[in-house]
Scaffold this motif. Structure first.
Motif, PDB file in Angstrom:
ATOM      1  N   ASN A  94      19.552  -5.989  97.994  1.00 26.87           N
ATOM      2  CA  ASN A  94      19.025  -4.863  98.754  1.00 26.87           C
ATOM      3  C   ASN A  94      19.759  -3.553  98.437  1.00 26.87           C
ATOM      4  OD1 ASN A  94      17.201  -3.807 100.679  1.00 26.87           O
ATOM      5  ND2 ASN A  94      18.830  -3.804 102.208  1.00 26.87           N
ATOM      6  N   LYS A  95      21.082  -3.596  98.317  1.00 21.12           N
ATOM      7  CA  LYS A  95      21.849  -2.386  98.012  1.00 21.12           C
ATOM      8  C   LYS A  95      21.498  -1.849  96.631  1.00 21.12           C
ATOM      9  CE  LYS A  95      25.730  -3.468 100.988  1.00 21.12           C
ATOM     10  NZ  LYS A  95      27.132  -3.851 101.041  1.00 21.12           N
ATOM     11  N   ARG A  96      21.290  -2.750  95.683  1.00 19.35           N
ATOM     12  CA  ARG A  96      20.918  -2.323  94.334  1.00 19.35           C
ATOM     13  C   ARG A  96      19.500  -1.747  94.323  1.00 19.35           C
ATOM     14  NH1 ARG A  96      23.866  -4.045  89.864  1.00 19.35           N
ATOM     15  NH2 ARG A  96      21.973  -4.467  88.697  1.00 19.35           N
TER      16      ARG A  96
ATOM     17  N   TYR B 169      18.241  -0.018  96.757  1.00 20.76           N
ATOM     18  CA  TYR B 169      18.401   1.337  97.273  1.00 20.76           C
ATOM     19  C   TYR B 169      18.866   2.271  96.151  1.00 20.76           C
ATOM     20  CZ  TYR B 169      19.985   5.339  99.902  1.00 20.76           C
ATOM     21  OH  TYR B 169      20.171   6.619 100.354  1.00 20.76           O
TER      22      TYR B 169
END
Length: 126
Positions: free
Chosen positions: A92-94, A96
Motif C-alpha cells: 500500500n505504501k508503495r 501511494y
C-alpha cells in the motif's frame, strides 16, 4: 555525520560546479521534470515496444519509473491514447508513492491497483 552530509561536503569540497549540478538535479526530480531510473528497469518497456492502442499490466509497478516510461510510450503518438497502463503493487505504501510519481504526467490512460500479484483478478479490457 550522515551519509548525505558527507557526500555534500565531499562534492562541494572537490568541485563546486558538481555540487550545483547535484542540487539542480535534486530540485528537478522533486518537481517531476526528470526521473532517475536504473538501466535494468528501462529494458522491459523498451522490449515491449508499447503503442498507443496497447493495454499493459505492470504487476510490480512501484516506485513508478517503468510505469512512467510505459505511459510516455503510450502517449508517443498523441495526447489521447486508446490504450491503458494498469500499474499494480502489493504494498500500500508503495502504491501511494506510485500515485505521487504518476500524477505528474496528468494522464487518464492509467490506473493503479493494490493487490497481491499471485491473487490478481482476471481482467477483461475492451
Amino acid at each position: 555525520m550522515s551519509m548525505k552530509q558527507w557526500y555534500q561536503r565531499r562534492v562541494r569540497g572537490n568541485c563546486e560546479h558538481l555540487f550545483e549540478l547535484h542540487q539542480f538535479m535534486i530540485s528537478e526530480v522533486e518537481r517531476g521534470s526528470i526521473a532517475r531510473q536504473e538501466a535494468v528497469s528501462m529494458i522491459p518497456p523498451l522490449c515491449l515496444d508499447v503503442k498507443s492502442h496497447h493495454t499493459v499490466l505492470d504487476m510490480c509497478a512501484a516506485p513508478g519509473s517503468k510505469t512512467i516510461q510505459l505511459l510516455e510510450a503510450l502517449h508517443a503518438d498523441g495526447p489521447s491514447p486508446t490504450g491503458l497502463v494498469i500499474a499494480n503493487d502489493g504494498d500500500n505504501k508503495r502504491c501511494y508513492m506510485l500515485s505521487t510519481q504518476t500524477k505528474r504526467l496528468n494522464s487518464l490512460a492509467f490506473m493503479i491497483t493494490n493487490e497481491d500479484a499471485t491473487r490478481f483478478p482476471n481482467l477483461k479490457v475492451y
